[in-house]
Design an enzyme around this catalytic site. Structure first.
Site, PDB file in Angstrom:
ATOM      1  N   TYR A  19     -37.936 -26.225   4.212  1.00 35.73           N
ATOM      2  CA  TYR A  19     -37.483 -24.860   3.910  1.00 35.73           C
ATOM      3  C   TYR A  19     -36.038 -24.648   4.355  1.00 35.73           C
ATOM      4  CZ  TYR A  19     -37.541 -19.715   4.015  1.00 35.73           C
ATOM      5  OH  TYR A  19     -37.259 -18.374   3.833  1.00 35.73           O
ATOM      6  N   LYS A  23     -32.861 -23.815   1.880  1.00 39.79           N
ATOM      7  CA  LYS A  23     -32.081 -22.586   2.018  1.00 39.79           C
ATOM      8  C   LYS A  23     -30.627 -22.874   2.382  1.00 39.79           C
ATOM      9  CE  LYS A  23     -35.237 -19.544   0.996  1.00 39.79           C
ATOM     10  NZ  LYS A  23     -35.144 -18.818  -0.298  1.00 39.79           N
TER      11      LYS A  23
END
Length: 311
Positions: free
Chosen positions: A155, A159
């Site tokens: 993640y 991002k």
């Protein structure tokens, strides 16, 4: 901030932050393509928009592939004649520490967050450049991508990649009048509501309508999905035409601007640096500016002192 006559595509809009973005854009007059992997959730949001007097259409699909991205943009063009705004919000979590993270855990998150943002942005920009009237790309980043976060290799990497793409695309798309920015939201969603310090307050807000306490909304910058929607509406509007290449944080009562990575300390040595030279100089040069990592843990305010006792 009137968006009448505009068309927007919001991915991952069936619930949480994506739903809030779609509802706000529609409230301000935009026609919205509501995308979600959950067809029922997407249809429910479309119904909410219609009941409020807005215009929307659902397109159920998991983002990632180029074909899905093209289909989403085609839906906007076929139903509304154009696409002016992309909000790339879709995401999933597969949290594991590094040594327990499988290839599938990694690939799934990268495919939805990073590849999904890329393919949707590419399809949207292709249409916007052909139409020649500019546009808005609003990507959704995260504090995890700015700071790192324990258990979120996939993640955080995705991002961080989104933030890097935003900076790159803002330069590439400038001549076409297309702005590219990232929203860095912090809000009570399925991904964050279980944080121990927040959980009881989030539950009280959702179940009983109790407002989130001030320390959460201000000190932690943590609020509701609706608190983040105004920033998306601003970045979608003509009022933000001068803003591009930025990562803007929002949550609760807090609005912030994230810094781009930059050199914070520099040292020079005639003839260059051997390993021994670096070891000798580290503590008095770069070592003085070593950077912290991770998202600071939330800390609830201390309980008031009991009567008769020192605070």
């Amino acid at each position: 901030m009137d968006l009448s006559g505009q068309s927007a595509l919001v991915t991952g809009a069936g619930r949480g932050l994506g739903r809030a973005y779609a509802l706000e854009l529609a409230r301000r007059g935009a026609s919205v393509v509501v995308n979600d992997a959950d067809a029922e959730a997407a249809a429910t949001v479309v119904e909410e928009i219609a009941e409020a007097g807005g215009t929307a259409v659902a397109h159920a699909a998991a983002v990632g592939s180029a074909g899905t991205a093209r289909a989403l943009v085609d839906t906007a063009v076929e139903r509304f004649g154009r696409l002016d705004v992309l909000v790339a919000n879709a995401g999933v979590l597969r949290d594991r520490v590094l040594w327990k993270m499988s290839d599938e855990d990694f690939d799934t998150v990268i495919d939805v967050h990073l590849r999904g943002a890329f393919t949707c942005a590419r399809a949207a920009v292709t249409h916007m450049r052909e139409r020649g009237e500019g546009g808005r790309l609003i990507m959704v980043a995260s504090p995890a991508g700015q700071r790192g976060n324990f258990g979120q290799t996939n993640y955080a990497a995705a991002k961080a990649g989104i933030a890097a793409m935003v900076r790159t695309w803002s330069m590439e798309c400038a001549r076409a009048g297309i702005t590219v920015n990232a929203v860095v939201p912090v809000a009570a969603t399925a991904m964050t509501a279980t944080i121990p310090a927040f959980a009881p307050h989030v539950a009280a807000a959702q179940d009983e309508g109790v407002p989130l306490p001030g320390w959460m909304r201000q000190a932690e910058g943590f609020g509701t999905p609706e608190d983040c929607a105004g920033l998306v509406a601003y970045l979608a509007s003509a009022e933000s035409a001068h803003v591009t290449g930025q990562c803007v944080g929002v949550g609760g009562d807090k609005l912030s601007l994230w810094a781009h990575p930059r050199e914070v300390s520099v040292a020079y040595r005639d003839g260059g640096w051997s390993a021994e030279d670096i070891s000798t100089a580290w503590a008095t040069t770069l070592g003085r500016d070593e950077q912290s990592v991770g998202i600071p843990a939330p800390a609830a305010p201390a309980a008031p002192a009991e009567p008769g006792k020192d605070a």
